[in-house]
Design an enzyme around this catalytic site. Sequence first.
Site, PDB file in Angstrom:
ATOM      1  N   CYS A 156      36.377  -9.515 109.914  1.00  0.00           N
ATOM      2  CA  CYS A 156      35.698  -8.239 109.643  1.00  0.00           C
ATOM      3  C   CYS A 156      34.460  -8.417 108.768  1.00  0.00           C
ATOM      4  O   CYS A 156      33.419  -8.838 109.240  1.00  0.00           O
ATOM      5  CB  CYS A 156      36.693  -7.238 109.035  1.00  0.00           C
ATOM      6  SG  CYS A 156      36.149  -5.515 109.166  1.00  0.00           S
ATOM      7  N   LYS A 168      40.187 -14.435 104.465  1.00  0.00           N
ATOM      8  CA  LYS A 168      38.980 -13.598 104.402  1.00  0.00           C
ATOM      9  C   LYS A 168      38.173 -13.968 103.158  1.00  0.00           C
ATOM     10  O   LYS A 168      38.706 -14.032 102.044  1.00  0.00           O
ATOM     11  CB  LYS A 168      39.369 -12.125 104.386  1.00  0.00           C
ATOM     12  CG  LYS A 168      38.200 -11.162 104.616  1.00  0.00           C
ATOM     13  CD  LYS A 168      38.726  -9.745 104.783  1.00  0.00           C
ATOM     14  CE  LYS A 168      37.632  -8.745 105.117  1.00  0.00           C
ATOM     15  NZ  LYS A 168      38.170  -7.386 105.323  1.00  0.00           N
ATOM     16  N   GLU A 181      42.682  -7.312 112.550  1.00  0.00           N
ATOM     17  CA  GLU A 181      42.867  -7.604 111.123  1.00  0.00           C
ATOM     18  C   GLU A 181      44.084  -6.860 110.565  1.00  0.00           C
ATOM     19  O   GLU A 181      44.294  -5.691 110.863  1.00  0.00           O
ATOM     20  CB  GLU A 181      41.596  -7.154 110.388  1.00  0.00           C
ATOM     21  CG  GLU A 181      41.640  -7.260 108.884  1.00  0.00           C
ATOM     22  CD  GLU A 181      40.386  -6.713 108.219  1.00  0.00           C
ATOM     23  OE1 GLU A 181      40.161  -7.049 107.051  1.00  0.00           O
ATOM     24  OE2 GLU A 181      39.634  -5.939 108.868  1.00  0.00           O
TER      25      GLU A 181
END
Length: 552
Positions: free
Chosen positions: A149, A113, A45
């Site tokens: 994540c 994200k 990331e």
Amino acid sequence: MPETFRLAIGQLNPIVGDIEGNAAKAVTAWQSAKEMGADMIGLPEMFITGYQTQDLVLKPAFHAAAIRRIEELATECADGPAVGIGGPWVEGGSLYNAYFVLQGGEVVARVLKHDLPNGQVFDEERLFEAGPVSGPYRIGPLRIGTPICEDAWGPDVAETLAEVGAEVLFVPNGSPYHRNKNDLRKHVMVERVIETGLPLVYLNMLGGQDDQYFDGASFALNPGGELAVQLPSSTECVGLIEIGQTEDGWRVKQGELAPLPGEWEQDYRAMVETLRDYMRKSGFSKVVLGLSGGVDSALVAVIAADALGPENVHCIMLPSEYTSRESLDDAASVANALGCKLDTVPISEPRAAVTKVLEPLFDGLAPDLTEENIQSRLRGVLLMALSNKLGEMLLTTGNKSEVAVGYATIYGDMAGGYNPIKDLYKTRVFETCRWRNVNHRPWMMGPEGEVIAPRIIDKPPSAELREDQKDEDSLPPYDQLDRILEMLVDLDLSLAEVVAEGFDEDVVRKVEGLIYTSEYKRFQSAPGTRLTKRAFWLDRRYPIVNRWRDRG
């Protein structure tokens, strides 16, 4: 013939802000993946910028340069495996935490994200907009879903990806270490594979950034939660994961299962590696520290020697008239055991000179803590002078117990650029010293064997700022103090709950008061290694001026 997809994962250590250096690491990893015969190389990331960027990513020139460099990487890495790399993305005037998939000279997919972490050390809602859930992308025979994540720490994104056709979950992370974090990561990711019935590859970043340590320890799971691959923690590497087609769907083939270290080793390595990276990434190679003969400075000296090599650790003993012969001998024993340079700079004469200068202004006032702190501040002045003159970063050596209750002198022993034991309670300082005396690993640059004499660990702690001074003259015994602090700071329990465990109410109120009134000191303290979920700085953010006290 059943198909096999070869996914290389780069468990690598970027530097925040070093866009070109991080891009070069990405190209090197891509070349390694190409030699392995991989179909894709995945990087962590926000890899192109490093992580965490904090507000740096909001600077338009910075995020524009990062996006441009990723687009250039697509061209550079056109002839070989696909590349997955994290970075910022701007769309419709909004900034996103994104994951770019590069193949054949183009950006073929861009994942945004969706779930933004906003607790502990994270503040992503301040920086990014939440993106819509992105669907899977195809590389060769495989449809890959990429929760970034935090997207994988809840069920929604992974379940949506499974519903729209993902055949494997690939999770790129910037997941910072705290004690026992590996167990927590696996527990959560097992939930995702059980819910979705899909295999999952979890890639974590590596390296130190300010107070945070990214420990790698990437892994792959099959449906049901079986561990198929475990990469080592704290080791930069490119691992190859083979995912094969079976009658039951895609499954990760059994691969390396690297052993992971225990809790004490993980904490110790985090302190070593964060210091090593803090120095390397900020351009320093040598440190200086005050070596008092006490256990805290001894442990910091050992950590520094293990991180940088003993030849790069400069120890200074700064005795006053209150420094015991035993302390002088104990400081020398640590320096000798490590092979570090030790210089002695007496402070009795400078202290007398300062006292004389202040005498007219102190006339009629009894000696008190002021005179004690002059000693500590003189030490800070002298150590900073050596740091400036010699180009050696000054390390400060206060443990979490002292930092919590302010049992440290601001502009004195708190002076310094980094504190590797800032999140280590005193009782854990003792045990960490014992652990290091009997454990040595190849990544430690200091010598094997007993480097901190047992008498240093076992003697009553003292600041030695007055005759026969002991820490317990001012504080509860450390085993009691640390438990009270753990309950008040780490667990956020009420005063009544702490007292109910058997502690004296007046003592608990005193400790609580010291925690709050010391906030201004912590606000000005050096950064230090985060080891717990409640480290001072980003994990626990309190006002400096605060009259609230628990009256329960």
